[in-house]
Design a protein around this motif. Structure first.
Motif, PDB file in Angstrom:
ATOM      1  N   TRP A   1       2.364   1.693  -3.413  1.00 39.10           N
ATOM      2  CA  TRP A   1       1.299   2.108  -4.317  1.00 39.10           C
ATOM      3  C   TRP A   1       1.027   3.606  -4.184  1.00 39.10           C
ATOM      4  O   TRP A   1       0.902   4.322  -5.176  1.00 39.10           O
ATOM      5  CB  TRP A   1       0.040   1.300  -4.025  1.00 39.10           C
ATOM      6  N   ASP A   2       0.964   4.089  -2.941  1.00 35.42           N
ATOM      7  CA  ASP A   2       0.714   5.513  -2.714  1.00 35.42           C
ATOM      8  C   ASP A   2       1.854   6.367  -3.246  1.00 35.42           C
ATOM      9  O   ASP A   2       1.619   7.418  -3.858  1.00 35.42           O
ATOM     10  CB  ASP A   2       0.522   5.790  -1.219  1.00 35.42           C
ATOM     11  N   TYR A   3       3.095   5.929  -3.033  1.00 37.23           N
ATOM     12  CA  TYR A   3       4.252   6.727  -3.452  1.00 37.23           C
ATOM     13  C   TYR A   3       4.398   6.781  -4.975  1.00 37.23           C
ATOM     14  O   TYR A   3       5.073   7.671  -5.502  1.00 37.23           O
ATOM     15  CB  TYR A   3       5.530   6.147  -2.848  1.00 37.23           C
ATOM     16  N   THR A   4       3.786   5.845  -5.668  1.00 39.61           N
ATOM     17  CA  THR A   4       3.894   5.825  -7.127  1.00 39.61           C
ATOM     18  C   THR A   4       2.627   6.291  -7.840  1.00 39.61           C
ATOM     19  O   THR A   4       2.687   6.655  -9.020  1.00 39.61           O
ATOM     20  CB  THR A   4       4.241   4.405  -7.625  1.00 39.61           C
ATOM     21  N   GLN A   5       1.505   6.296  -7.138  1.00 37.47           N
ATOM     22  CA  GLN A   5       0.244   6.638  -7.769  1.00 37.47           C
ATOM     23  C   GLN A   5      -0.261   8.035  -7.403  1.00 37.47           C
ATOM     24  O   GLN A   5      -1.105   8.583  -8.102  1.00 37.47           O
ATOM     25  CB  GLN A   5      -0.825   5.599  -7.404  1.00 37.47           C
ATOM     26  N   LYS A   6       0.220   8.597  -6.305  1.00 41.21           N
ATOM     27  CA  LYS A   6      -0.192   9.947  -5.917  1.00 41.21           C
ATOM     28  C   LYS A   6       0.717  10.959  -6.610  1.00 41.21           C
ATOM     29  O   LYS A   6       1.926  10.957  -6.398  1.00 41.21           O
ATOM     30  CB  LYS A   6      -0.133  10.109  -4.408  1.00 41.21           C
TER      31      LYS A   6
ATOM     32  N   HIS B   1       4.725  11.247  -6.378  1.00 37.19           N
ATOM     33  CA  HIS B   1       5.433  10.688  -7.538  1.00 37.19           C
ATOM     34  C   HIS B   1       6.420  11.686  -8.123  1.00 37.19           C
ATOM     35  O   HIS B   1       7.575  11.351  -8.429  1.00 37.19           O
ATOM     36  CB  HIS B   1       4.407  10.257  -8.582  1.00 37.19           C
TER      37      HIS B   1
ATOM     38  N   GLU C   1       0.822  -1.212   0.000  1.00 38.51           N
ATOM     39  CA  GLU C   1       0.000   0.000   0.000  1.00 38.51           C
ATOM     40  C   GLU C   1       0.857   1.263   0.000  1.00 38.51           C
ATOM     41  O   GLU C   1       0.529   2.254  -0.649  1.00 38.51           O
ATOM     42  CB  GLU C   1      -0.941   0.002   1.209  1.00 38.51           C
ATOM     43  N   LYS C   2       1.958   1.206   0.737  1.00 41.04           N
ATOM     44  CA  LYS C   2       2.831   2.373   0.801  1.00 41.04           C
ATOM     45  C   LYS C   2       3.494   2.629  -0.541  1.00 41.04           C
ATOM     46  O   LYS C   2       3.548   3.774  -1.013  1.00 41.04           O
ATOM     47  CB  LYS C   2       3.888   2.172   1.885  1.00 41.04           C
TER      48      LYS C   2
END
Length: 303
Positions: free
Chosen positions: A21-26, A30, A18-19
């Motif tokens: 995912w957030d660092y690459t999708q937000k 990003h 999840e972490k």
């Protein structure tokens, strides 16, 4: 789409799904670690199920920027694996990229998350664009890999992208400084202008009688080669150890042949100490320094 080999980058990150995912999708997160983008902005959706469109901006220097548009095509979310695919295009007249597509894949393993990307694009400007892409594409691959390692250090070690970029900039500047000094000291006083004082110092030692000019020329060529090595091997600690030892030997030799050099401005002692200091600082800076070499750049055949 281009028929050339697509860009592939893979790394292993010890973090939570999840972490990552957030660092690459937000977008606001990003854009902090990805060298390819100065700004990423999500556009509002008309309907909840519509693909996510976004605008991106890339700085190319001299105050110039390139704007483009992207679209999240598909997202697959499984228990231990996620895939996010997208396409992008740019109508900007300075953009080499016309359009492209690719994906990010996240795979949970016992050692961490295998995070990888593969993408390709078509170029504009005809044959000129294809020629420019010979340099541009490897540069894009390097920027992607460096950015992935920067992200890894942020998630695993808490080293912010801003700090990683500052340390990398210091490394680049220090490498060029050491390279310049060695190349200059080899080329100018030993190869081009031996009468400027280097030849007299060597003659004062009594060594290589009758062959001083040849020895000085060979020494100059070796110094030029050693200086160039800092541009390719500056990340290796052993190169700086060799540098420190070589500087001490050359400095002692110069001062032994003519002690009055200690009184001269910018004498060998001050130059030697400065260069040794650079190497010591670079050795200390090497720990957890982001590098594109830490990522896989080729897909395993078994996949």
């Amino acid at each position: 789409m281009s028929k050339s080999k697509p860009i592939y980058v893979e790394t292993l990150i010890n973090t939570e799904m999840e972490k990552l995912w957030d660092y690459t999708q937000k977008p606001d997160v990003h854009q902090q670690w990805d060298l390819r983008f100065a700004n990423i902005t999500y556009l509002p959706k008309e309907n909840e199920g519509d693909p996510q469109h976004f605008l991106y901006q890339t700085n190319i220097g001299c105050g110039l920027t390139i704007n483009g548009t992207g679209e999240s095509v598909k997202t697959v979310m499984k228990k231990n694996e996620r895939v996010s695919s997208l396409k992008f295009w740019a109508n900007h007249p300075l953009s080499l990229i016309v359009e492209g597509s690719g994906y990010w894949k996240y795979t949970q393993t016992s050692d961490g998350i295998v995070f990888l990307t593969q993408y390709d694009y078509a170029t504009r400007f005809g044959y000129l664009g294809k020629l420019m892409n010979v340099v541009f594409k490897p540069l894009m691959g390097w920027a992607t890999a460096w950015s992935f390692d920067c992200l890894r250090l942020w998630l695993e070690k808490g080293i912010s992208p801003q700090m990683s970029m500052m340390r990398s900039l210091f490394h680049i500047i220090a490498s060029f400084v050491l390279a310049f000094i060695w190349i200059y000291q080899g080329l100018v006083p030993k190869v081009l202008f031996q009468d400027a004082g280097e030849l007299e110092l060597l003659q004062g030692t009594g060594l290589f009688q009758g062959q001083e000019e040849l020895f000085l020329y060979i020494l100059g060529v070796l110094q030029i080669g050693f200086g160039l090595s800092f541009l390719w091997l500056g990340r290796y600690w052993w190169l700086h150890v060799i540098n420190i030892v070589a500087l001490i030997c050359l400095g002692v030799g110069a001062l032994t042949s003519s002690a009055y050099l200690l009184a001269a401005p910018f004498n060998p002692l001050t130059l030697t100490m400065a260069m040794i200091g650079y190497s010591i600082l670079m050795i200390l800076n090497l720990k957890d320094l982001p590098s594109a070499d830490h990522c896989k750049r080729k897909r395993d055949r078994s996949r």
